[in-house]
Scaffold this motif. Structure first.
Motif, mmCIF file in Angstrom:
data_model
loop_
_atom_site.group_PDB
_atom_site.id
_atom_site.type_symbol
_atom_site.label_atom_id
_atom_site.label_comp_id
_atom_site.label_asym_id
_atom_site.label_seq_id
_atom_site.Cartn_x
_atom_site.Cartn_y
_atom_site.Cartn_z
ATOM 1 N N ASP A 162 48.634 83.044 10.457
ATOM 2 C CA ASP A 162 49.361 81.776 10.479
ATOM 3 C C ASP A 162 49.506 81.269 9.048
ATOM 4 N N THR A 163 50.707 80.809 8.694
ATOM 5 C CA THR A 163 50.932 80.332 7.326
ATOM 6 C C THR A 163 50.031 79.154 6.984
ATOM 7 N N ARG A 164 49.595 78.406 8.000
ATOM 8 C CA ARG A 164 48.675 77.298 7.732
ATOM 9 C C ARG A 164 47.348 77.828 7.217
ATOM 10 N N VAL A 165 46.899 78.942 7.770
ATOM 11 C CA VAL A 165 45.657 79.553 7.300
ATOM 12 C C VAL A 165 45.819 80.038 5.869
ATOM 13 N N TYR A 195 38.967 82.535 3.117
ATOM 14 C CA TYR A 195 39.788 82.928 4.261
ATOM 15 C C TYR A 195 39.126 82.524 5.575
ATOM 16 N N VAL A 196 37.838 82.827 5.709
ATOM 17 C CA VAL A 196 37.115 82.497 6.942
ATOM 18 C C VAL A 196 37.041 80.985 7.143
ATOM 19 N N LEU A 197 36.795 80.252 6.068
ATOM 20 C CA LEU A 197 36.716 78.789 6.176
ATOM 21 C C LEU A 197 38.074 78.206 6.543
ATOM 22 N N ALA A 198 39.144 78.760 6.000
ATOM 23 C CA ALA A 198 40.489 78.287 6.341
ATOM 24 C C ALA A 198 40.791 78.554 7.812
ATOM 25 N N GLN A 199 40.425 79.736 8.310
ATOM 26 C CA GLN A 199 40.627 80.046 9.725
ATOM 27 C C GLN A 199 39.895 79.046 10.618
ATOM 28 N N ARG A 200 38.659 78.773 10.255
ATOM 29 C CA ARG A 200 37.846 77.854 11.063
ATOM 30 C C ARG A 200 38.443 76.451 11.061
ATOM 31 N N ALA A 201 38.950 76.002 9.918
ATOM 32 C CA ALA A 201 39.534 74.666 9.819
ATOM 33 C C ALA A 201 40.814 74.562 10.651
ATOM 34 N N VAL A 202 41.630 75.602 10.635
ATOM 35 C CA VAL A 202 42.896 75.585 11.371
ATOM 36 C C VAL A 202 42.656 75.774 12.876
ATOM 37 N N ASP A 203 41.703 76.630 13.228
ATOM 38 C CA ASP A 203 41.438 76.887 14.652
ATOM 39 C C ASP A 203 40.821 75.686 15.360
ATOM 40 N N GLY A 204 40.139 74.826 14.620
ATOM 41 C CA GLY A 204 39.600 73.616 15.225
ATOM 42 C C GLY A 204 38.136 73.713 15.587
ATOM 43 N N ALA A 236 40.776 88.357 15.454
ATOM 44 C CA ALA A 236 41.344 87.760 14.247
ATOM 45 C C ALA A 236 40.319 86.941 13.486
ATOM 46 N N SER A 237 39.386 86.331 14.194
ATOM 47 C CA SER A 237 38.413 85.472 13.533
ATOM 48 C C SER A 237 37.447 86.265 12.656
ATOM 49 N N ARG A 238 37.348 87.581 12.879
ATOM 50 C CA ARG A 238 36.461 88.431 12.099
ATOM 51 C C ARG A 238 37.238 89.375 11.193
ATOM 52 N N GLY A 256 26.386 82.639 1.710
ATOM 53 C CA GLY A 256 26.002 81.777 0.589
ATOM 54 C C GLY A 256 27.189 81.077 -0.034
ATOM 55 N N ALA A 257 28.300 81.797 -0.178
ATOM 56 C CA ALA A 257 29.503 81.188 -0.747
ATOM 57 C C ALA A 257 30.035 80.085 0.169
ATOM 58 N N LEU A 258 30.020 80.321 1.476
ATOM 59 C CA LEU A 258 30.469 79.303 2.431
ATOM 60 C C LEU A 258 29.584 78.066 2.365
ATOM 61 N N SER A 259 28.295 78.260 2.243
ATOM 62 C CA SER A 259 27.370 77.128 2.177
ATOM 63 C C SER A 259 27.633 76.270 0.949
ATOM 64 N N ILE A 260 27.901 76.906 -0.190
ATOM 65 C CA ILE A 260 28.167 76.149 -1.419
ATOM 66 C C ILE A 260 29.490 75.400 -1.311
ATOM 67 N N LEU A 261 30.514 76.049 -0.761
ATOM 68 C CA LEU A 261 31.802 75.373 -0.589
ATOM 69 C C LEU A 261 31.670 74.154 0.314
ATOM 70 N N LEU A 262 30.977 74.313 1.427
ATOM 71 C CA LEU A 262 30.823 73.196 2.361
ATOM 72 C C LEU A 262 29.979 72.082 1.750
ATOM 73 N N GLU A 263 28.980 72.442 0.967
ATOM 74 C CA GLU A 263 28.168 71.416 0.307
ATOM 75 C C GLU A 263 29.000 70.657 -0.723
ATOM 76 N N TYR A 264 29.869 71.388 -1.438
ATOM 77 C CA TYR A 264 30.767 70.748 -2.404
ATOM 78 C C TYR A 264 31.708 69.776 -1.710
ATOM 79 N N TYR A 265 32.306 70.204 -0.597
ATOM 80 C CA TYR A 265 33.243 69.337 0.123
ATOM 81 C C TYR A 265 32.546 68.125 0.741
ATOM 82 N N SER A 266 31.278 68.266 1.062
ATOM 83 C CA SER A 266 30.561 67.171 1.733
ATOM 84 C C SER A 266 30.375 65.952 0.842
ATOM 85 N N VAL A 267 30.494 66.114 -0.477
ATOM 86 C CA VAL A 267 30.295 64.980 -1.384
ATOM 87 C C VAL A 267 31.616 64.478 -1.965
#
Length: 358
Positions: A162-165, A195-204, A236-238, A256-267
């Motif tokens: 999906d282009t949104r992803v 990519y995985v974080l974008a999929q999760r955000a778009v999928d809901g 597709a999710s994997r 680990g990369a996902l955890s750092i990205l989410l921690e960054y976005y949380s602030v």
């Protein structure tokens, strides 16, 4: 072969800024983010391609793994990284033009009001050149800076998502340069996390969790299934994990990369960046035992010079005060003679008033 530019996460506790100054890890990462934001604005105003700005941002993070942010102001280093990138990426800009735009960003004035022969521009040119010498030494003249965006293009070509992803993943990869991911993980790991974080955000929120998306095997692989003559449909999710055929070690890095990205976005300030809001509600794939890296700036310890400083006129009330009170730090190369073996500090030097636009 392990790159000299990839560090363990624990190395963020041992950077020159943390070890030799009053910086905390959270404060350094906050100023790194502001420095990269300034770098991107400077590059955009100069009309540079994004590849040059990404390269400059990677050099910026590498530099501060070897030098302290108290010794070199983030805006001076950002300008030097941009100027060097215009040469290595073959999108040349004159030093005077870089200095003019940089001076405009620092003071908050329109570039048309900055005279190319002004003393401030001449002074800034010297600062950029002197800082560039230190930058080259810090980089060991290693200009190779691979980007996760190239890996994302491969993922996009391999699976028509999906282009949104795609748009979301591209934006998250941009944001990754405001974090230290580029000095912690290889581009393939960062691209997969984006990519995985974008999929999760778009999928809901009711879609597969991040843990399920990056697990070594599909959650249903161990469950008995009725016999079927039809080939298994791709999950597709994997896709990112299966595309790269990640081993357990690589999956741990993606986590680990996902955890750092989410921690960054949380602030982040979600009111001024509404696209960030969906990301702040996503749970990390695993609970990391590492110390927390980010915290809201209002809770971060401030240096004594910062507590005594006053915001420049016109600065937004929510914009944090510069760590250096709006002035170039004392150890900027401009404050030394050109003979490093003597390194005699000049008794007086006109400081540059800086508007904290980052």
């Amino acid at each position: 072969m392990q790159s000299q530019w990839l560090f363990p996460i624990s190395a963020l506790q041992l950077t020159p800024s943390v070890v030799t100054s009053s910086y905390t890890v959270a404060k350094e990462l906050y100023d790194r983010s502001r420095g990269v934001e300034f770098l991107f604005r400077l590059g955009s105003s100069l009309g540079l391609p994004t590849s040059a700005m990404f390269t400059a941002a990677i050099w910026f993070h590498r530099f501060f793994m070897r030098y302290s942010m108290e010794d070199y102001h983030r805006q001076d280093v950002a300008a030097s990284c941009i100027f060097l990138a215009t040469k290595t990426e073959e999108c040349g800009r004159k030093l005077r033009d870089v200095a003019r735009v940089c001076q405009a960003k620092i003071t908050g004035n329109d570039v048309s009001l900055i005279h190319s022969e002004s003393p401030e521009v001449n002074q800034l040119q010297n600062v950029i050149l002197l800082t560039e010498e230190v930058l080259l030494e810090a980089l060991c003249f290693d200009f190779v800076a691979p980007s996760p965006h190239a890996e994302l293009i491969d993922l996009f070509d391999a699976y028509q998502e999906d282009t949104r992803v795609q748009d979301y993943a591209w934006s998250i990869a941009h944001d990754s340069y405001r974090t230290p991911l580029c000095i912690l993980f290889p581009p393939r790991i960062i691209a997969s996390a984006c990519y995985v974080l974008a999929q999760r955000a778009v999928d809901g929120p009711h879609s597969a969790s991040l843990a399920a998306r990056i697990s070594a095997s599909p959650p249903s692989a161990s469950l008995p299934t009725p016999p079927s003559h039809k080939p298994a449909s791709p999950d597709a999710s994997r896709f990112a994990v299966e595309y790269y055929r990640f081993a357990e070690e690589d999956i741990a890095k993606v986590s680990g990369a996902l955890s750092i990205l989410l921690e960054y976005y949380s602030v982040q300030d979600t009111q001024n960046a509404p696209h960030v809001l969906p990301l702040t509600t996503i749970s990390p794939p695993t609970s990391s035992p590492r110390p927390k890296l980010y915290e809201p700036f209002s809770q971060a310890p401030q240096t004594s010079s910062q507590l005594a400083s006053v915001p420049a006129t016109g600065t937004s009330s929510r914009t944090p005060i510069s760590s250096y009170g709006g002035n170039t730090p004392a150890k900027t190369p401009l404050h030394f003679t050109e003979q490093p073996e003597k390194a005699v500090r000049e008794p007086t030097k006109k400081t540059v008033a800086r508007l904290d636009l980052s």
